[in-house]
Design an enzyme around this catalytic site. Structure first.
Site, PDB file in Angstrom:
ATOM      1  N   ASP A  14     -30.137 -18.261 -12.647  1.00  0.00           N
ATOM      2  CA  ASP A  14     -28.908 -18.650 -11.945  1.00  0.00           C
ATOM      3  C   ASP A  14     -29.087 -18.754 -10.433  1.00  0.00           C
ATOM      4  OD1 ASP A  14     -27.412 -18.864 -14.282  1.00  0.00           O
ATOM      5  OD2 ASP A  14     -26.935 -16.726 -14.269  1.00  0.00           O
ATOM      6  N   ARG A  95     -24.842  -2.642  -4.464  1.00  0.00           N
ATOM      7  CA  ARG A  95     -24.220  -3.783  -3.762  1.00  0.00           C
ATOM      8  C   ARG A  95     -24.099  -3.543  -2.265  1.00  0.00           C
ATOM      9  NH1 ARG A  95     -26.353  -6.400  -7.580  1.00  0.00           N
ATOM     10  NH2 ARG A  95     -25.343  -6.173  -9.604  1.00  0.00           N
ATOM     11  N   ASP A 124     -18.798  -6.962  -9.347  1.00  0.00           N
ATOM     12  CA  ASP A 124     -19.795  -7.161  -8.311  1.00  0.00           C
ATOM     13  C   ASP A 124     -19.375  -8.181  -7.256  1.00  0.00           C
ATOM     14  OD1 ASP A 124     -21.605  -5.214  -9.089  1.00  0.00           O
ATOM     15  OD2 ASP A 124     -22.500  -6.510 -10.610  1.00  0.00           O
ATOM     16  N   SER A 175     -26.823  -9.795 -19.989  1.00  0.00           N
ATOM     17  CA  SER A 175     -26.790  -9.790 -18.532  1.00  0.00           C
ATOM     18  C   SER A 175     -27.257  -8.409 -18.087  1.00  0.00           C
ATOM     19  CB  SER A 175     -25.358 -10.054 -18.068  1.00  0.00           C
ATOM     20  OG  SER A 175     -25.267  -9.735 -16.693  1.00  0.00           O
TER      21      SER A 175
END
Ligand code: ARG
Length: 401
Positions: A14, A95, A124, A175
């Site tokens: 991606d 993050r 996220d 994922s």
């Protein structure tokens, strides 16, 4: 000058496609930034080269593994942070450190926008964008998957069409997000919440067919930070890595939950966090002997609130900072050794010692010669129950009328 966009780059399909996709949609130059938070896997140089091969004008790799362990994993450990009582915040704490490096790169490369590969359904995206708004209020954010209609099928077609140096045939139904604090696996077959995870889902933890012999480990802490394992000095990063290996070999730290996302969805998650769960267990047991009762009880609620804030993308918020100060203050005496046995998926503490312990053998012992004056207990109980006793007297009186 052409506009520049910094992209949070993982090396996967991606974000590799996003490089060219963003370029085509916006006319901007893309700078790929990969951040090492101890995720392992491919070498970061391989990832950097792939970004360049996919059309990034610059590719930058930030080595943040020690920074992540010291400044993100250690506060999580000191808070004993488990969102909804289960999840040690693996992705949630990565993050903010990634955001820090994205904003830094945006400054260095003169970018006006930061891009990330998140969908519009998860936590996220919130963590990235709230973080960016806080650290770089002048920066814009885009998410190609969410905002520029970059679906999985289009990504594969784009990669094949442009001949991008990226695997498109290997179909991974899950994922996955991972770093040194743990690993998160979702989607695919797991979306049926009655389905048990299959063995292939796990990577940090073993399902031993013939369980290895129990592994006894001693973890030494100084002010709530692990400083040695079996007497050998370690950095926080080394402590996590070593326990990932040893606790992982014993299948410790597997978590299967349905959790409440910030966007209002309940979602199934499989986590593996052998090092994190072993450390949190050991740390909590050391707190049990070194933190005074009322402070400990209050700290448990603070830790829970801290976990919710961090889960909800509020790492850089004032409340989180204030709670940090409280938690740090509680850690002053959390020093000493915890001995635990890793076996059969469990980490069980079987010994503790500390110079700053509040455990008083002479008070606790049932042997003769204790220093606890049992005659004080009667009066204490009478006063302790007084208020409830008075209220119950009133209840009886009123009911009798
Ligand atoms: N649900 C977890 C969280 O919000 C993990 C998300 C991990 N992301 C992923 N692509 N698997 O913190």
């Amino acid at each position: 000058m052409t506009e520049r966009i910094v992209l949070a780059y993982s090396g996967g399909l991606d974000t590799s496609v996003a490089i060219g996709w963003i370029g085509e949609a916006t006319g901007a130059e893309v700078i790929a930034v990969a951040v090492d938070v101890g995720q392992g896997g491919e070498s970061l140089e391989t990832i950097r080269q792939r970004a360049l091969g996919c059309g990034a004008v610059e590719a930058y790799v930030a080595d943040a593994s020690d920074e992540f362990a010291n400044e993100y994993c250690m506060p999580t450990l000191q808070a004993n942070a488990l969102y909804q009582g289960h999840y040690p915040l693996v992705s949630a704490i990565s993050r903010p450190v990634i955001v820090k490096h994205l904003v830094k790169a945006a400054r260095e490369f003169g970018a006006t926008t930061v891009a990330h590969g998140c969908t519009g359904k998860g936590n996220d995206q919130v963590r990235f964008e709230v973080g960016i708004q806080t650290l770089g209020p002048d920066l814009k954010c885009i998410a190609p998957v969410r905002d520029l209609a970059l679906t999985r099928d289009k990504a594969i077609a784009f990669a094949e069409d442009k001949g991008l140096p990226i695997e498109t045939t290997k179909k991974n139904p899950y994922s996955i997000d991972q770093n040194v604090w743990g690993r998160a696996v979702e989607t695919g077959y797991l979306e049926d919440i009655w389905n048990a995870p299959t063995k292939d889902i796990y990577d940090y933890t073993a399902t031993p067919e013939f369980p290895p012999a129990p592994d006894e480990v001693t973890i030494s802490f100084d002010a709530g930070i692990p400083v040695a394992i079996d007497g050998v000095k370690v950095t926080p990063l080394q402590a996590i890595q070593e326990l990932n290996r040893r606790a992982g070999a014993q299948g410790v730290g597997r978590i299967d939950v349905v959790e409440d996302r910030l966007v209002g969805i309940k979602s199934r998650e499989i986590y593996e966090a052998p090092g994190a769960m072993a450390l949190i267990t050991a740390h909590k047991h050391l707190e049990d002997i070194t933190i005074e009762r009322e402070q400990a009880r209050f700290k448990a609620t603070v830790g829970q609130r801290w976990a919710e804030l961090v889960y909800d993308g509020q790492w850089f918020s004032p409340l989180k900072r204030s709670l940090d100060a409280f938690i740090l203050d509680t850690q002053r005496y959390v020093s000493g050794d915890i001995r635990m046995v890793l076996h059969g998926g469990q980490a069980i503490v079987n010994g503790r010692r500390s110079e700053t312990s509040l455990y008083d053998f002479d008070l606790a012992t049932y042997d003769t010669g204790d220093t606890f004056d049992q005659s004080m207990a009667r009066g204490f109980i009478e006063l302790w129950g007084m208020s409830a006793k008075v209220a119950s007297g009133r209840d009886i009186r009123v009911a009798g009328k």
